[in-house]
Design an enzyme around this catalytic site. Sequence first.
Site, mmCIF file in Angstrom:
data_model
loop_
_atom_site.group_PDB
_atom_site.id
_atom_site.type_symbol
_atom_site.label_atom_id
_atom_site.label_comp_id
_atom_site.label_asym_id
_atom_site.label_seq_id
_atom_site.Cartn_x
_atom_site.Cartn_y
_atom_site.Cartn_z
ATOM 1 N N PHE A 24 59.978 175.060 31.757
ATOM 2 C CA PHE A 24 59.565 173.974 32.640
ATOM 3 C C PHE A 24 60.521 173.838 33.816
ATOM 4 O O PHE A 24 61.748 173.872 33.625
ATOM 5 C CB PHE A 24 59.579 172.629 31.902
ATOM 6 C CG PHE A 24 58.702 172.529 30.699
ATOM 7 C CD1 PHE A 24 57.407 172.040 30.790
ATOM 8 C CD2 PHE A 24 59.177 172.891 29.439
ATOM 9 C CE1 PHE A 24 56.604 171.917 29.673
ATOM 10 C CE2 PHE A 24 58.383 172.763 28.307
ATOM 11 C CZ PHE A 24 57.096 172.284 28.426
ATOM 12 N N ASP A 25 59.984 173.639 35.000
ATOM 13 C CA ASP A 25 60.774 173.093 36.093
ATOM 14 C C ASP A 25 61.004 171.621 35.767
ATOM 15 O O ASP A 25 60.321 171.041 34.921
ATOM 16 C CB ASP A 25 60.013 173.261 37.413
ATOM 17 C CG ASP A 25 60.756 172.682 38.602
ATOM 18 O OD1 ASP A 25 62.008 172.689 38.589
ATOM 19 O OD2 ASP A 25 60.087 172.202 39.531
ATOM 20 N N GLY A 26 61.959 170.996 36.471
ATOM 21 C CA GLY A 26 62.262 169.604 36.191
ATOM 22 C C GLY A 26 61.502 168.626 37.072
ATOM 23 O O GLY A 26 60.519 168.005 36.651
ATOM 24 N N ASP A 36 56.154 173.153 40.247
ATOM 25 C CA ASP A 36 55.324 172.478 41.250
ATOM 26 C C ASP A 36 55.390 173.152 42.611
ATOM 27 O O ASP A 36 54.625 172.788 43.515
ATOM 28 C CB ASP A 36 55.767 171.010 41.400
ATOM 29 C CG ASP A 36 57.143 170.879 42.019
ATOM 30 O OD1 ASP A 36 57.292 170.198 43.049
ATOM 31 O OD2 ASP A 36 58.091 171.490 41.481
ATOM 32 N N PHE A 92 56.039 176.529 34.051
ATOM 33 C CA PHE A 92 55.422 175.501 34.884
ATOM 34 C C PHE A 92 56.339 175.138 36.043
ATOM 35 O O PHE A 92 57.519 174.831 35.845
ATOM 36 C CB PHE A 92 55.161 174.233 34.063
ATOM 37 C CG PHE A 92 54.189 174.407 32.935
ATOM 38 C CD1 PHE A 92 52.824 174.380 33.159
ATOM 39 C CD2 PHE A 92 54.641 174.584 31.628
ATOM 40 C CE1 PHE A 92 51.914 174.530 32.111
ATOM 41 C CE2 PHE A 92 53.742 174.734 30.582
ATOM 42 C CZ PHE A 92 52.383 174.707 30.819
#
Length: 375
Positions: A204-206, A336, A334
Site C-alpha cells: 500500500f501507498d500511504g 494514488d 495500491f
Amino acid sequence: EEPGRPCSAGSSAEAGKPQRWEEAKTFYDSLTPKKKPKPPKPENAITIAVSSRALFRMEEEQKIYSEQGVEAYVKYQLDHENEPFLPGAAFPFVKALEAVNAQLRELYPECEELFDIVLVTNNHAQVGVRLINSINHHNLFIERFCMTGGNSPICYLKAYHTNLYLSSDAEKVSEAIEEGIAAATMFSPGKNVDVSENQLRVAFDGDAVLFSDESEQIVKAHGLDMFFEHEKAYENKPLAQAGFLRAFPHWEKEGPLKGFLEALGKLQKKFYSKGLRLECPIRTYLVTARSAASSGARALKTLRSWGLETDEALFLAGAPKGPLLEKIHPHIFFDDQMFHVEGAKESGTIAAHVPYGIAQKQRRMGQEKPTKNSK
C-alpha cells in the site's frame, strides 16, 4: 485334476479383485471434480468484487466490441465459449486469496471469516457460459456472479457487501469511490510476474490510499517545506484530524484502502493465535514516498491509533518505488499516483490505481466544466 483348475484360478482372481478395485477407484476419483467448499455468508466474508476484464485477458474481445458493436461481441463469445480466457492482472491476486482461504479452513473448519470473490461484469448473461468455463478451467472458487447486460454494476456492490472492487475500467472505479466503496483500477505489468504461491503479499501507498488526502492538500496549497512543518507540528495527531476539508465526503478520516488493511490484519491475527506469526500466509507492506525522519513518524502513529500495522514499512523519501517493489513481488500494489503505478508496471509489479485525493477531484471538476459550458 482339471476340474480343480478353475477353482484355483478363480481363487487367484478373487484375491486380485480388491487391488484392482482400489486402483480403478483411485483412477476414477482423479477424474471426478473435487467437491468445492461452501462459500461463506456475505455478511461474514471479506468480499472482493472483480471485473471480468481484470480477472481475465479480454483484449481481443474488447476490440471486437469497440469496432463492431455488442451483437458481434456476443456472437464471438458464444462461438468461443469453450475456449477459456487467459489469466488477467487480478488473477494472481485471486489465486493468493484462495490459498489463504484454504489454510484458514484447515485451522478453523467452521470459520466464515474468509475471502469471498464475486465476479462483477456488465457483460450480457449469454457471455456467462464462457466465464464459467474459464473459472472451472483455472480451478477458481467463484460462485457469486453479477452480470448486468450493459448497465453499470456499481449499484449492486453494496448489496454484495463489497469490501474491495477491482476493475480495468477507470470510470467505474471512480464511481465506486464516490459511493464510498474501496476500489482500484488494475493494470497488467510490463513483463512477466513472479509472485509467491504460498503467501499473499499486498503493498500500500500511504497518503490518499490508507490515509486521507490531508498531506496532499498541504503540498498542493503550500509546497513541501510547509508540509514538513505541518507534519512536525501534528506528529502526534492522526492524519485527517487537523481540520482539513475533505474532498470526498465518504472518506473523512481515512483513505479508501484502510478498511481492506484492517480486514487483512484480522485474518493475520487468526494465524498469530495459532503460533504461526512467522509462517503467516498474509504479509503487508507500506511503500511510501514520505521521508522517515521528517514525516514517517506520523504515518506510523496514525496506523497505531487505528490499531493497525503493516509487516514492513518502506520510506523512500521521493525515490522511485519500482526497484523496491521488484524485490517484494506483491500480488497487488495500491497507489494514488499514476507516476508510481507506471513505475511499478515497468518493474513487473501488478499495480492498481486508487483515484482518490484532492488533486484528482480537482482534475475531474476541470474536465466537467467544458461540458457544462457547451450546453
